[in-house]
Design a protein around this motif. Structure first.
Motif, PDB file in Angstrom:
ATOM      1  N   LYS A 136      87.330  69.651 -48.314  1.00 23.48           N
ATOM      2  CA  LYS A 136      87.725  70.416 -49.501  1.00 23.48           C
ATOM      3  C   LYS A 136      89.190  70.170 -49.864  1.00 23.48           C
ATOM      4  CE  LYS A 136      83.868  72.632 -50.265  1.00 23.48           C
ATOM      5  NZ  LYS A 136      83.118  72.398 -51.485  1.00 23.48           N
ATOM      6  N   LYS A 137      89.865  69.334 -49.076  1.00 21.48           N
ATOM      7  CA  LYS A 137      91.274  68.982 -49.283  1.00 21.48           C
ATOM      8  C   LYS A 137      92.192  70.212 -49.228  1.00 21.48           C
ATOM      9  CE  LYS A 137      90.283  64.684 -51.692  1.00 21.48           C
ATOM     10  NZ  LYS A 137      89.794  64.075 -50.518  1.00 21.48           N
ATOM     11  N   ILE A 138      91.833  71.156 -48.354  1.00 22.55           N
ATOM     12  CA  ILE A 138      92.639  72.352 -48.141  1.00 22.55           C
ATOM     13  C   ILE A 138      93.658  72.104 -47.037  1.00 22.55           C
ATOM     14  CG2 ILE A 138      92.525  74.781 -47.384  1.00 22.55           C
ATOM     15  CD1 ILE A 138      89.781  74.893 -48.869  1.00 22.55           C
ATOM     16  N   ILE A 139      93.271  71.280 -46.078  1.00 21.76           N
ATOM     17  CA  ILE A 139      94.201  70.835 -45.035  1.00 21.76           C
ATOM     18  C   ILE A 139      94.054  69.329 -44.878  1.00 21.76           C
ATOM     19  CG2 ILE A 139      94.273  73.009 -43.744  1.00 21.76           C
ATOM     20  CD1 ILE A 139      92.320  71.695 -41.757  1.00 21.76           C
ATOM     21  N   SER A 140      95.092  68.718 -44.286  1.00 18.66           N
ATOM     22  CA  SER A 140      95.041  67.257 -44.187  1.00 18.66           C
ATOM     23  C   SER A 140      95.171  66.727 -42.757  1.00 18.66           C
ATOM     24  CB  SER A 140      96.134  66.635 -45.056  1.00 18.66           C
ATOM     25  OG  SER A 140      97.400  67.124 -44.662  1.00 18.66           O
ATOM     26  N   SER A 141      95.661  67.545 -41.835  1.00 22.48           N
ATOM     27  CA  SER A 141      95.873  67.020 -40.481  1.00 22.48           C
ATOM     28  C   SER A 141      95.505  68.061 -39.429  1.00 22.48           C
ATOM     29  CB  SER A 141      97.338  66.629 -40.294  1.00 22.48           C
ATOM     30  OG  SER A 141      98.149  67.805 -40.266  1.00 22.48           O
ATOM     31  N   GLU A 142      95.299  67.566 -38.235  1.00 19.71           N
ATOM     32  CA  GLU A 142      94.989  68.461 -37.115  1.00 19.71           C
ATOM     33  C   GLU A 142      96.183  69.354 -36.791  1.00 19.71           C
ATOM     34  OE1 GLU A 142      93.112  68.176 -32.651  1.00 19.71           O
ATOM     35  OE2 GLU A 142      92.725  66.552 -34.062  1.00 19.71           O
ATOM     36  N   LYS A 143      97.382  68.822 -36.940  1.00 19.91           N
ATOM     37  CA  LYS A 143      98.583  69.628 -36.697  1.00 19.91           C
ATOM     38  C   LYS A 143      98.640  70.800 -37.680  1.00 19.91           C
ATOM     39  CE  LYS A 143     103.576  69.350 -36.259  1.00 19.91           C
ATOM     40  NZ  LYS A 143     104.776  68.519 -36.299  1.00 19.91           N
ATOM     41  N   GLU A 144      98.379  70.522 -38.949  1.00 26.82           N
ATOM     42  CA  GLU A 144      98.352  71.575 -39.963  1.00 26.82           C
ATOM     43  C   GLU A 144      97.253  72.600 -39.635  1.00 26.82           C
ATOM     44  OE1 GLU A 144      97.765  71.988 -44.816  1.00 26.82           O
ATOM     45  OE2 GLU A 144      97.585  70.014 -43.878  1.00 26.82           O
ATOM     46  N   TRP A 145      96.099  72.114 -39.189  1.00 25.21           N
ATOM     47  CA  TRP A 145      94.978  72.967 -38.810  1.00 25.21           C
ATOM     48  C   TRP A 145      95.364  73.885 -37.652  1.00 25.21           C
ATOM     49  CZ3 TRP A 145      91.020  75.674 -39.729  1.00 25.21           C
ATOM     50  CH2 TRP A 145      90.067  75.986 -38.772  1.00 25.21           C
ATOM     51  N   ALA A 147      98.328  74.850 -36.706  1.00 23.23           N
ATOM     52  CA  ALA A 147      99.312  75.834 -37.176  1.00 23.23           C
ATOM     53  C   ALA A 147      98.621  76.942 -37.973  1.00 23.23           C
ATOM     54  CB  ALA A 147     100.377  75.145 -38.027  1.00 23.23           C
ATOM     55  N   MET A 148      97.654  76.559 -38.795  1.00 21.01           N
ATOM     56  CA  MET A 148      96.897  77.540 -39.579  1.00 21.01           C
ATOM     57  C   MET A 148      96.111  78.474 -38.658  1.00 21.01           C
ATOM     58  SD  MET A 148      93.820  76.893 -42.351  1.00 21.01           S
ATOM     59  CE  MET A 148      94.813  76.077 -43.583  1.00 21.01           C
ATOM     60  N   GLN A 149      95.501  77.898 -37.626  1.00 14.65           N
ATOM     61  CA  GLN A 149      94.727  78.720 -36.689  1.00 14.65           C
ATOM     62  C   GLN A 149      95.613  79.702 -35.938  1.00 14.65           C
ATOM     63  OE1 GLN A 149      90.829  77.203 -34.927  1.00 14.65           O
ATOM     64  NE2 GLN A 149      92.288  75.588 -34.459  1.00 14.65           N
ATOM     65  N   ILE A 150      96.777  79.254 -35.503  1.00 17.59           N
ATOM     66  CA  ILE A 150      97.696  80.134 -34.773  1.00 17.59           C
ATOM     67  C   ILE A 150      98.081  81.320 -35.653  1.00 17.59           C
ATOM     68  CG2 ILE A 150     100.034  80.320 -33.811  1.00 17.59           C
ATOM     69  CD1 ILE A 150      99.596  77.376 -32.803  1.00 17.59           C
ATOM     70  N   LYS A 151      98.445  81.033 -36.886  1.00 16.89           N
ATOM     71  CA  LYS A 151      98.818  82.091 -37.826  1.00 16.89           C
ATOM     72  C   LYS A 151      97.645  83.063 -38.029  1.00 16.89           C
ATOM     73  CE  LYS A 151     100.651  82.662 -42.503  1.00 16.89           C
ATOM     74  NZ  LYS A 151     101.012  81.978 -43.744  1.00 16.89           N
ATOM     75  N   PHE A 152      96.442  82.505 -38.181  1.00 19.35           N
ATOM     76  CA  PHE A 152      95.252  83.336 -38.383  1.00 19.35           C
ATOM     77  C   PHE A 152      94.974  84.203 -37.158  1.00 19.35           C
ATOM     78  CE2 PHE A 152      90.692  84.169 -38.335  1.00 19.35           C
ATOM     79  CZ  PHE A 152      90.531  84.743 -39.586  1.00 19.35           C
ATOM     80  N   ALA A 176      96.146  80.617 -26.784  1.00 25.95           N
ATOM     81  CA  ALA A 176      97.108  79.950 -25.881  1.00 25.95           C
ATOM     82  C   ALA A 176      96.863  78.449 -25.837  1.00 25.95           C
ATOM     83  CB  ALA A 176      97.011  80.565 -24.486  1.00 25.95           C
ATOM     84  N   LEU A 177      95.600  78.032 -25.829  1.00 32.05           N
ATOM     85  CA  LEU A 177      95.288  76.594 -25.798  1.00 32.05           C
ATOM     86  C   LEU A 177      95.696  75.912 -27.099  1.00 32.05           C
ATOM     87  CD1 LEU A 177      91.780  76.729 -24.067  1.00 32.05           C
ATOM     88  CD2 LEU A 177      93.864  75.661 -23.142  1.00 32.05           C
ATOM     89  N   ILE A 178      95.478  76.576 -28.226  1.00 28.67           N
ATOM     90  CA  ILE A 178      95.876  75.994 -29.518  1.00 28.67           C
ATOM     91  C   ILE A 178      97.395  75.882 -29.595  1.00 28.67           C
ATOM     92  CG2 ILE A 178      95.838  76.291 -32.024  1.00 28.67           C
ATOM     93  CD1 ILE A 178      93.169  77.890 -31.568  1.00 28.67           C
ATOM     94  N   GLU A 179      98.091  76.913 -29.128  1.00 21.30           N
ATOM     95  CA  GLU A 179      99.566  76.871 -29.125  1.00 21.30           C
ATOM     96  C   GLU A 179     100.054  75.729 -28.255  1.00 21.30           C
ATOM     97  OE1 GLU A 179     101.006  81.409 -30.018  1.00 21.30           O
ATOM     98  OE2 GLU A 179     100.243  80.984 -27.997  1.00 21.30           O
ATOM     99  N   ALA A 180      99.406  75.494 -27.120  1.00 14.09           N
ATOM    100  CA  ALA A 180      99.781  74.389 -26.234  1.00 14.09           C
ATOM    101  C   ALA A 180      99.555  73.036 -26.907  1.00 14.09           C
ATOM    102  CB  ALA A 180      99.013  74.489 -24.918  1.00 14.09           C
ATOM    103  N   MET A 181      98.486  72.922 -27.695  1.00 10.96           N
ATOM    104  CA  MET A 181      98.202  71.667 -28.404  1.00 10.96           C
ATOM    105  C   MET A 181      99.246  71.387 -29.470  1.00 10.96           C
ATOM    106  SD  MET A 181      94.081  71.366 -28.929  1.00 10.96           S
ATOM    107  CE  MET A 181      93.631  73.060 -29.265  1.00 10.96           C
ATOM    108  N   LEU A 182      99.712  72.451 -30.130  1.00 11.00           N
ATOM    109  CA  LEU A 182     100.674  72.284 -31.214  1.00 11.00           C
ATOM    110  C   LEU A 182     102.047  71.961 -30.641  1.00 11.00           C
ATOM    111  CD1 LEU A 182     100.868  72.389 -34.315  1.00 11.00           C
ATOM    112  CD2 LEU A 182     101.604  74.744 -34.097  1.00 11.00           C
TER     113      LEU A 182
END
Length: 182
Positions: A136-145, A147-152, A176-182
């Motif tokens: 849907k071209k709402i996000i473009s990268s895994e890093k952006e994803w 960051a979006m998940q952490i905020k959510f 915690a795992l998503i934060e570690a990935m970012l």
């Protein structure tokens, strides 16, 4: 279910019929644990689950309101009253992010809709949402994803005691795992 199966876009890798089925299953589980025993309440809850993402048939943004329009147009022919349909629409609208439930049934559907956040299958389900948002071209990268998940995750909380107890700890581990990935 037939309407969803035939009319939902195949690009909805997360918001497909499988999600609708999962939400209904989780809502029934939560309702049982929350001691919702009224057959009428369970019936309305299940209908709200089935209709909560029908709006994706016509629109991505604002799909909850579109889902309510489907419910208002279709449910009278099945004998539902205006009051029952408004209860269903209240549940559907409560799932709009940020979630705003005002009743116990609305809390249940909200928790069912995002139940996966605290489950073992979180990463596989989350990946389908990532791919859907990319299409849907709402996000473009895994890093952006991520960051979006952490905020959510930091803004989200479960409403029912059932999901606070059964999903909260696992959800924290996922954050915690998503934060570690970012």
């Amino acid at each position: 279910m037939q309407k969803l199966s035939e009319q939902l876009s195949k690009d909805l890798l997360y918001h497909g019929i499988h999600h609708t089925i999962d939400v209904e299953i989780q809502a029934e589980r939560i309702a049982k644990n929350e001691k919702i025993n009224s057959k009428d309440d369970i019936y309305l809850l299940k209908l709200a689950c089935l209709y909560h993402d029908t709006g994706f048939i016509t629109t991505y943004k604002g799909h909850e309101l579109a889902g309510c329009n489907f419910a208002r147009n279709e449910l009278p022919q099945f004998g539902l009253t205006q009051k029952q349909i408004e209860i269903i629409c209240g549940m559907i609208m409560a799932t709009r992010v940020p979630q705003t439930p005002h009743t116990k049934l609305e809390e249940i559907i909200c928790d069912a809709d995002l139940d996966y956040l605290g489950r073992d299958d979180f990463f596989s389900i989350s990946h389908t949402l990532f791919m859907e948002l990319q299409k849907k071209k709402i996000i473009s990268s895994e890093k952006e994803w991520n960051a979006m998940q952490i905020k959510f995750f930091k803004k989200h909380s479960y409403f029912t005691e059932t999901n606070k107890k059964s999903r909260g700890e696992e959800k924290s581990k996922h954050l915690a795992l998503i934060e570690a990935m970012l």
